[in-house]
Design a protein around this motif. Structure first.
Motif: not given
Length: 180
Positions: A78-84
């Protein structure tokens, strides 16, 4: 000492001549550090939520942030990127926060080819509220699709890069999901 004075004079002359020559040739003069362009505006606040699994604590992710229809979906750190980030819509769609490719519609979580069988692959595709392949219901722990199957981490793999598919609903960690 004489060399240092000549070098200093040459630098001063160059600093005065280069902007003047550039201006005379129609090119913009170089900007001084105090005239640097302003920093880019911060991006808007995150709209969607993460969908995570207790099996490895990973996030449901559009693989490699690929923003075209048919892109794979997998599990990643989990990174919080828009892809997630994902948004549940009242019509059953789960919309990705990932910006679509130029001229393309928004992307939604999709049962590839509307396959009603165990093991059906999951991808993102153009959003269509009338497609059963994109109808999802979250019951607090499971993501059910219109075919009555559940979103499942392939082989209960707890490692980044694990695939996701549809499978018969069980009460195992590879089918339990947390949102938020």
């Amino acid at each position: 000492m004489k060399f240092q004075l000549v070098a200093a004079a040459a630098l001063a002359l160059a600093a005065a001549v280069v902007p003047a020559v550039a201006s005379a040739q129609g090119a913009p003069a170089p900007k001084a550090p105090s005239q640097a362009a302003p920093a880019a505006a911060p991006k808007s606040a995150q709209a969607g939520i993460s969908i995570t699994s207790p099996a490895g604590g990973l996030c449901l992710t559009v693989a490699e942030a690929n923003n075209v229809h048919g892109a794979e979906v997998d599990m990643e750190t989990c990174t919080g990127s828009p892809a997630q980030r994902w948004s549940h819509q009242p019509n059953g769609l789960i919309v990705s926060d990932l910006a679509p490719a130029a001229g393309q519609p928004q992307l939604c979580l999709d049962d590839r080819w509307n396959n009603p069988r165990y093991g059906a692959a999951i991808d993102v595709y153009d959003c269509h509220a009338d497609w059963p392949a994109e109808q999802w219901r979250f019951d607090g722990s499971h993501q059910h699709n219109a075919n009555g199957l559940c979103l499942d981490i392939t082989d209960a793999n707890p490692l980044p890069g694990a695939g996701v598919k549809l499978f018969g609903c069980t009460n195992t960690n590879n089918q339990n999901w947390h949102e938020g």
